[in-house]
Design an enzyme around this catalytic site. Structure first.
Site, short mmCIF file in Angstrom:
data_model
loop_
_atom_site.label_atom_id
_atom_site.label_comp_id
_atom_site.label_asym_id
_atom_site.label_seq_id
_atom_site.Cartn_x
_atom_site.Cartn_y
_atom_site.Cartn_z
N GLY A 1 0.77 -1.23 0.00
CA GLY A 1 0.00 0.00 0.00
C GLY A 1 0.81 1.29 0.00
O GLY A 1 0.33 2.32 -0.45
N ASP B 1 1.10 3.48 4.58
CA ASP B 1 0.02 4.11 3.84
C ASP B 1 -1.06 4.60 4.81
O ASP B 1 -1.52 5.73 4.74
CB ASP B 1 -0.58 3.16 2.79
N ASP C 1 -4.60 1.79 10.89
CA ASP C 1 -6.01 1.50 11.16
C ASP C 1 -6.09 0.91 12.58
O ASP C 1 -6.13 1.65 13.55
CB ASP C 1 -6.46 0.54 10.05
N PHE D 1 -13.62 3.15 4.40
CA PHE D 1 -12.64 2.33 3.71
C PHE D 1 -12.19 3.10 2.48
O PHE D 1 -13.00 3.45 1.63
CB PHE D 1 -13.19 0.95 3.32
N VAL D 2 -10.91 3.42 2.42
CA VAL D 2 -10.41 4.26 1.34
C VAL D 2 -9.51 3.48 0.38
O VAL D 2 -8.88 2.48 0.78
CB VAL D 2 -9.66 5.50 1.88
N ARG E 1 -5.29 0.66 -6.70
CA ARG E 1 -4.00 1.21 -6.22
C ARG E 1 -3.50 2.34 -7.13
O ARG E 1 -2.78 3.22 -6.67
CB ARG E 1 -2.92 0.12 -6.19
P1 IMP Z 1 -3.80 -2.15 10.68
O1 IMP Z 1 -2.89 -3.28 11.07
O2 IMP Z 1 -5.24 -2.47 10.97
O3 IMP Z 1 -3.38 -0.81 11.21
O4 IMP Z 1 -3.80 -2.14 9.13
C1 IMP Z 1 -2.95 -1.42 8.42
C2 IMP Z 1 -2.97 -1.87 6.98
O5 IMP Z 1 -4.26 -2.30 6.52
C3 IMP Z 1 -2.63 -0.68 6.15
O6 IMP Z 1 -1.25 -0.51 6.02
C4 IMP Z 1 -3.36 -0.96 4.86
O7 IMP Z 1 -2.53 -1.69 4.00
C5 IMP Z 1 -4.59 -1.74 5.28
N1 IMP Z 1 -5.76 -0.84 5.42
C6 IMP Z 1 -6.30 -0.33 6.56
N2 IMP Z 1 -7.34 0.49 6.31
C7 IMP Z 1 -7.47 0.52 4.96
C8 IMP Z 1 -8.36 1.22 4.06
O8 IMP Z 1 -9.25 2.00 4.43
N3 IMP Z 1 -8.16 0.97 2.74
C9 IMP Z 1 -7.20 0.14 2.27
N4 IMP Z 1 -6.34 -0.52 3.07
C10 IMP Z 1 -6.46 -0.32 4.40
MG MG Z 2 -0.01 -1.16 4.76
#
Ligand code: IMP
Ligand code: MG
Length: 176
Positions: free
Chosen positions: A41, A97, A100, A149-150, A162
């Site tokens: 990402g 990127d 979350d 969700f983006v 992407r």
């Molecule tokens: P986390 O471990 O939940 O913080 O997830 C982080 C990873 O999930 C990010 O680096 C993204 O690759 C993916 N991700 C989280 N939210 C989104 C979103 O809204 N769109 C696309 N990918 C996301």
């Molecule tokens: Mg990521």
């Protein structure tokens, strides 16, 4: 109707990336930090960011995954690729990127800390604080966003979108 609508334009991203690049260049003055691109990402953000940093930098790549093809984190982040990274005595900046739940970043930070870097900072284009499970410190942030969700500018849904040059909100009806 389009499944996506623009949240952050190409021009807004460009401006913000330039500001972050200037900040990093100032903070790491005369040093050579290693920037870790978190695949997949972060590729577009990473590529644009390194070109507005006026220092010498080293580039590394790591991959974490907690999503598969879903839009909700599986709650379990695993490091699926690690090119035998060793950051002993090196200034490291993780380039993400989006943060979350914070799960993937937390496991990546632990991996990198294990190799005793000189310093470790986090730079993320986007932050979705409403979904945080693990607290993380973000040293350089592009934009804080609501719980959408983006996609675009490197971010995908099931590997699609992407290559959009801007950040868009994906219509929730497209998600399942
Ligand atoms: P986390 O471990 O939940 O913080 O997830 C982080 C990873 O999930 C990010 O680096 C993204 O690759 C993916 N991700 C989280 N939210 C989104 C979103 O809204 N769109 C696309 N990918 C996301
Ligand atoms: Mg990521």
């Amino acid at each position: 109707m389009s499944p996506i609508r623009t949240l952050i334009s190409e021009a807004e991203i460009k401006d913000r990336v330039r500001q972050i690049g200037a900040e990093i260049s100032k903070d790491y003055n005369a040093r050579t930090p290693t920037l870790v691109c978190v695949l997949k990402g972060s590729i577009i953000f990473f590529a644009d960011l390194i070109r507005v940093i006026t220092l010498d930098v080293n580039c590394e790549f790591a991959q974490t995954s907690s999503y598969n093809d879903k839009t909700v984190s599986s709650g379990e982040a695993k490091l699926v690729f690690n090119s035998k990274l060793n950051f002993k005595n090196i200034d490291v900046i993780i380039i993400e990127d989006i943060i979350d739940t914070g799960l993937s970043l937390t496991s990546l930070i632990a991996e990198i800390q294990r190799t005793t870097p000189a310093s470790l900072k986090v730079c993320s284009l986007l932050n979705k604080p409403s979904r945080r499970i693990k607290p993380v410190r973000i040293d350089y942030l592009g934009f804080e966003i609501e719980n959408h969700f983006v996609v675009g500018y490197g971010l995908d849904h099931a590997q699609k979108y992407r290559n959009l040059p801007y950040i868009a909100i994906l219509d929730p009806n497209e998600i399942r």
